[in-house]
Scaffold this motif. Sequence first.
Motif, PDB file in Angstrom:
ATOM      1  N   SER A   6       3.792 -28.518  -0.268  1.00  0.00           N
ATOM      2  CA  SER A   6       3.806 -29.758   0.627  1.00  0.00           C
ATOM      3  C   SER A   6       2.827 -29.568   1.862  1.00  0.00           C
ATOM      4  O   SER A   6       2.843 -30.504   2.916  1.00  0.00           O
ATOM      5  CB  SER A   6       5.128 -29.884   0.489  1.00  0.00           C
ATOM      6  OG  SER A   6       4.944 -31.525   1.521  1.00  0.00           O
ATOM      7  N   ARG A   7       4.123 -28.375   2.788  1.00  0.00           N
ATOM      8  CA  ARG A   7       3.957 -28.727   4.194  1.00  0.00           C
ATOM      9  C   ARG A   7       1.870 -28.315   4.604  1.00  0.00           C
ATOM     10  O   ARG A   7       1.533 -28.498   5.700  1.00  0.00           O
ATOM     11  CB  ARG A   7       4.211 -27.394   4.924  1.00  0.00           C
ATOM     12  CG  ARG A   7       5.735 -28.123   4.457  1.00  0.00           C
ATOM     13  CD  ARG A   7       6.563 -27.148   5.905  1.00  0.00           C
ATOM     14  NE  ARG A   7       6.265 -27.388   6.818  1.00  0.00           N
ATOM     15  CZ  ARG A   7       7.325 -28.032   7.824  1.00  0.00           C
ATOM     16  NH1 ARG A   7       7.193 -28.429   7.525  1.00  0.00           N
ATOM     17  NH2 ARG A   7       6.119 -27.993   9.336  1.00  0.00           N
ATOM     18  N   GLY A  10       0.172 -31.265   4.225  1.00  0.00           N
ATOM     19  CA  GLY A  10       0.170 -32.600   5.170  1.00  0.00           C
ATOM     20  C   GLY A  10       0.049 -32.179   6.698  1.00  0.00           C
ATOM     21  O   GLY A  10      -0.603 -32.660   7.702  1.00  0.00           O
ATOM     22  N   CYS A 192      -1.758 -24.500   8.142  1.00  0.00           N
ATOM     23  CA  CYS A 192      -2.157 -25.080   6.816  1.00  0.00           C
ATOM     24  C   CYS A 192      -2.349 -23.606   6.408  1.00  0.00           C
ATOM     25  O   CYS A 192      -2.398 -23.319   4.763  1.00  0.00           O
ATOM     26  CB  CYS A 192      -3.788 -25.676   6.642  1.00  0.00           C
ATOM     27  SG  CYS A 192      -4.130 -26.021   4.958  1.00  0.00           S
TER      28      CYS A 192
END
Length: 206
Positions: A6-7, A10, A192
Amino acid sequence: MSETASRRVGAFAGAVVAFALLAGTFGVFVRSYPGQASDEQTMQSWAAHFGSDVPTSGWLGDHQLAVLGGIGVVLAIVCAVRRSPRLAGHATILVLGAVAIAVFLKTGLQRPALGVGSLTNSFPSNTVAAFAAAAFGLIAVSPERLRRVVAVASLAGAAVVSVAVVGLQWHRPSDVIGGWLVAVAAAFAAECVLPVRGRSVRHLRR
């Protein structure tokens, strides 16, 4: 979806937004006459307060490589002391990625001849991109207990550089904005690829 995934999603989205803002800044302030005119006028007005009638080297021109090299040494020492290849990889992607992107864009983009200032493209500022990325790198590798102090000091230093490059007539304000956006995009990209935030990397916070 896991917290790490999820990070990463984002962070990827953040990088995309930063690049979109970068393209928008170029379109408004470099590709149009009103943008070029306001950008040039702001630089000239700012430079007048510095007493710079023409582009001037100044202290920054003589010492920027040494300062950046010193920051690189500090980053390496902190990562070595914390024994974290992940932090080292994150900082490397962030700083080198920002510099590479800024240099690539600055040499590849064309400034339209609209009768305003120099025709040489100066967007984005690779100097600002390097110092902003270095600031983000220092924040990322610093222990959590010191992060607030490091953030204030490093971002203040990058802000001083941002003001100086306009006052010395190295760059127009839009170039500075572009440099910061490149650094922001590189910071998101580094998070990322090698995340250093979140519970999955809690051991890095100490």
